[in-house]
Scaffold this motif. Structure first.
Motif, PDB file in Angstrom:
ATOM      1  N   SER A  71      -0.916  -2.984  14.176  1.00  0.00           N
ATOM      2  CA  SER A  71      -2.272  -2.945  13.703  1.00  0.00           C
ATOM      3  C   SER A  71      -2.967  -3.886  14.271  1.00  0.00           C
ATOM      4  O   SER A  71      -2.646  -5.245  14.438  1.00  0.00           O
ATOM      5  CB  SER A  71      -1.913  -3.414  12.041  1.00  0.00           C
ATOM      6  OG  SER A  71      -1.015  -4.208  11.921  1.00  0.00           O
ATOM      7  N   PRO A  73      -3.489  -7.573   7.186  1.00  0.00           N
ATOM      8  CA  PRO A  73      -3.317  -6.377   6.455  1.00  0.00           C
ATOM      9  C   PRO A  73      -1.876  -5.953   5.905  1.00  0.00           C
ATOM     10  O   PRO A  73      -1.834  -5.152   5.175  1.00  0.00           O
ATOM     11  CB  PRO A  73      -4.101  -5.221   7.160  1.00  0.00           C
ATOM     12  CG  PRO A  73      -3.515  -5.539   8.418  1.00  0.00           C
ATOM     13  CD  PRO A  73      -3.791  -6.936   8.593  1.00  0.00           C
ATOM     14  N   THR A  74      -0.823  -6.769   6.505  1.00  0.00           N
ATOM     15  CA  THR A  74       0.475  -6.708   6.152  1.00  0.00           C
ATOM     16  C   THR A  74       1.034  -7.724   5.512  1.00  0.00           C
ATOM     17  O   THR A  74       0.620  -8.738   5.645  1.00  0.00           O
ATOM     18  CB  THR A  74       1.184  -6.528   7.569  1.00  0.00           C
ATOM     19  OG1 THR A  74       1.189  -7.684   8.297  1.00  0.00           O
ATOM     20  CG2 THR A  74       1.048  -5.283   8.219  1.00  0.00           C
ATOM     21  N   ARG A 117       2.279  -2.721   5.069  1.00  0.00           N
ATOM     22  CA  ARG A 117       1.014  -2.785   4.490  1.00  0.00           C
ATOM     23  C   ARG A 117       0.788  -3.277   3.132  1.00  0.00           C
ATOM     24  O   ARG A 117       1.385  -2.903   2.459  1.00  0.00           O
ATOM     25  CB  ARG A 117       0.054  -1.694   5.068  1.00  0.00           C
ATOM     26  CG  ARG A 117       0.158  -1.276   6.357  1.00  0.00           C
ATOM     27  CD  ARG A 117      -1.058  -0.093   6.646  1.00  0.00           C
ATOM     28  NE  ARG A 117      -2.143  -0.711   6.534  1.00  0.00           N
ATOM     29  CZ  ARG A 117      -3.318  -1.136   7.323  1.00  0.00           C
ATOM     30  NH1 ARG A 117      -2.942  -1.493   8.560  1.00  0.00           N
ATOM     31  NH2 ARG A 117      -4.413  -1.660   7.262  1.00  0.00           N
ATOM     32  N   LYS A 118       0.025  -4.285   3.135  1.00  0.00           N
ATOM     33  CA  LYS A 118      -0.050  -4.963   1.750  1.00  0.00           C
ATOM     34  C   LYS A 118      -1.101  -4.215   0.767  1.00  0.00           C
ATOM     35  O   LYS A 118      -1.998  -3.753   1.060  1.00  0.00           O
ATOM     36  CB  LYS A 118      -0.569  -6.374   1.809  1.00  0.00           C
ATOM     37  CG  LYS A 118      -2.072  -6.748   2.002  1.00  0.00           C
ATOM     38  CD  LYS A 118      -2.078  -8.267   2.000  1.00  0.00           C
ATOM     39  CE  LYS A 118      -3.699  -8.246   1.858  1.00  0.00           C
ATOM     40  NZ  LYS A 118      -4.272  -8.333   0.395  1.00  0.00           N
ATOM     41  N   ALA A 157      -3.956  -7.286  12.841  1.00  0.00           N
ATOM     42  CA  ALA A 157      -2.940  -8.312  12.256  1.00  0.00           C
ATOM     43  C   ALA A 157      -3.259  -9.523  12.715  1.00  0.00           C
ATOM     44  O   ALA A 157      -4.073  -9.856  13.620  1.00  0.00           O
ATOM     45  CB  ALA A 157      -1.759  -7.829  12.743  1.00  0.00           C
ATOM     46  N   GLU A 204       8.704  -5.089  11.697  1.00  0.00           N
ATOM     47  CA  GLU A 204       7.725  -4.375  11.093  1.00  0.00           C
ATOM     48  C   GLU A 204       8.025  -2.753  10.998  1.00  0.00           C
ATOM     49  O   GLU A 204       8.337  -2.407  12.050  1.00  0.00           O
ATOM     50  CB  GLU A 204       6.316  -4.713  11.928  1.00  0.00           C
ATOM     51  CG  GLU A 204       5.221  -4.101  11.351  1.00  0.00           C
ATOM     52  CD  GLU A 204       4.191  -4.539  12.332  1.00  0.00           C
ATOM     53  OE1 GLU A 204       4.295  -5.121  13.509  1.00  0.00           O
ATOM     54  OE2 GLU A 204       2.953  -4.398  11.923  1.00  0.00           O
ATOM     55  N   THR A 225      -0.782 -13.781   3.618  1.00  0.00           N
ATOM     56  CA  THR A 225      -0.504 -12.981   4.777  1.00  0.00           C
ATOM     57  C   THR A 225      -1.388 -13.518   6.100  1.00  0.00           C
ATOM     58  O   THR A 225      -1.478 -12.749   7.030  1.00  0.00           O
ATOM     59  CB  THR A 225      -1.036 -11.270   4.602  1.00  0.00           C
ATOM     60  OG1 THR A 225      -2.351 -11.243   4.408  1.00  0.00           O
ATOM     61  CG2 THR A 225      -0.325 -10.857   3.239  1.00  0.00           C
ATOM     62  N   GLU A 283       0.724  -1.145   0.139  1.00  0.00           N
ATOM     63  CA  GLU A 283      -0.042   0.001  -0.032  1.00  0.00           C
ATOM     64  C   GLU A 283       0.885   1.421  -0.127  1.00  0.00           C
ATOM     65  O   GLU A 283       0.654   2.168  -0.509  1.00  0.00           O
ATOM     66  CB  GLU A 283      -1.111  -0.132   1.165  1.00  0.00           C
ATOM     67  CG  GLU A 283      -2.134   0.995   1.266  1.00  0.00           C
ATOM     68  CD  GLU A 283      -2.733   0.939   2.723  1.00  0.00           C
ATOM     69  OE1 GLU A 283      -3.568   0.064   2.762  1.00  0.00           O
ATOM     70  OE2 GLU A 283      -2.184   1.365   3.655  1.00  0.00           O
TER      71      GLU A 283
END
Ligand code: AMP
Ligand code: MG
Length: 311
Positions: free
Chosen positions: A211, A108-109, A94-95, A214, A177, A104, A71
């Motif tokens: 997050s 979201p990562t 973040r993906k 996650a 991260e 994942t 992202e």
């Protein structure tokens, strides 16, 4: 060990058609599939009996392959990649929507890494797609550092195995991260915290992801992981180890002792290979003396303590 063109070709076709390829990296052997193909990635989880909430590392040729997968790519991530790629550093950001959720663990990562191994890089470049790959072993067990370790753990579960000889690093990558406030260490690995701090300043520690949505667990964060089949117990020093060995031998058990060599990098390179060998020795118990509680020994201590944790 050189890989022939025909073998590499077969591996590339396998990746492109949704199959599984075992390949060497500088850390441990990986079990890879096209990261953009959710059906292929599902085969990795099945082959390893890996829980679906445990995310995979996505391997890339270099930073140029990153933008479609994320992202955003914060400047701290760029700095780390510039310094440590290709190399044993995995960066979680973040993906984008392009990365299937199965890669994942539904979170979201996405975890990204560029491996420093000629065979892995040749496979990535020729395949033209990012490759999702966890270590090529059954879930929870010791990671493989030779092709033979892979055959013993996953026989019949992959399509092609590229044998590049023993992995030189011997332990997994460091996972960090990128958080809104900085860089957090998720799993210690071959790159030490001091080396990271020289590039990005103070590193945050602790298991929780910034997050809240996650995945609950990533595998490197489970307390029991990287474990031999033989019960392993850690001793804080050699005299505690002597005591434990004596205790178990008196009870009639066949006991193996494990001590690290004096150099942290040599100890890392040998650890899994040594534990695989001890596993084959029909011992009832392994007593491992922990190396000193210092930064340079952080990763070896981490893996020994997780190998000894209760299930
Ligand atoms: P392995 O199965 O040994 O290759 O380990 C993969 C590692 O990648 C795990 O230990 C996780 O710590 C890490 N990982 C992969 N994806 C993520 C993610 N999205 N967030 C946090 N850690 C991740
Ligand atoms: Mg693993």
């Amino acid at each position: 060990m050189p890989i022939g063109f025909a073998e590499l070709d077969r591996a590339v076709v396998t990746i492109r058609t949704g199959g599984l390829v075992v390949f060497p990296t500088e850390t441990v052997y990986g079990l890879g599939a096209n990261a953009l193909d959710p059906v292929a990635v599902a085969r990795i989880f099945a082959a390893k009996s890996r829980p679906s909430t445990n995310p995979l590392i996505v391997h890339v040729t270099d930073v140029s392959q990153v933008p479609p997968l994320v992202e955003s790519w914060p400047s701290l991530a760029e700095k780390l990649a510039m310094k440590f790629w290709p190399g044993p550093l995995t960066i979680v950001v973040r993906k984008s929507a392009l990365v299937p959720d199965i890669v994942t663990g539904g979170g979201p990562t996405v975890a990204l890494r560029c491996p420093n191994h000629p065979v892995a890089l040749a496979l990535l470049k020729a395949s033209g797609v990012p490759i999702a790959a966890p270590s090529a072993n059954r879930s929870g067990e010791l990671s493989p550092t030779t092709a033979e370790h892979v055959r013993n753990s996953l026989a019949g579960k992959y399509d092609v195995l590229l044998n590049g000889g023993p992995c030189l690093g011997g332990l997994e990558s460091t996972v960090v991260e990128i958080t809104p406030t900085g860089v957090r260490l998720l799993r210690p690995g071959l790159i030490g915290v001091h080396a990271l701090e020289e590039v990005v300043g103070k590193i945050e520690h602790g298991p929780t992801s910034s997050s809240t949505d996650a995945p609950a667990h990533s595998p490197g964060m489970l307390s029991r992981h990287y474990a031999p089949r033989t019960a392993l117990e850690c001793a804080a020093n050699p005299s505690d180890a002597n005591f434990l060995v004596h205790l178990y031998e008196t009870a009639g058990l066949k006991v193996a002792r494990y001590e690290c060599t004096d150099s942290p990098s040599e100890a890392a390179a040998k650890l899994y290979a040594d534990l695989h060998t001890l596993d084959a020795g029909a011992f009832d118990r392994i007593i491992a003396t922990l190396p000193p509680d210092t930064e340079e020994w952080r990763t070896v201590r981490d893996r020994l303590m997780r190998a000894s944790a209760e299930e």
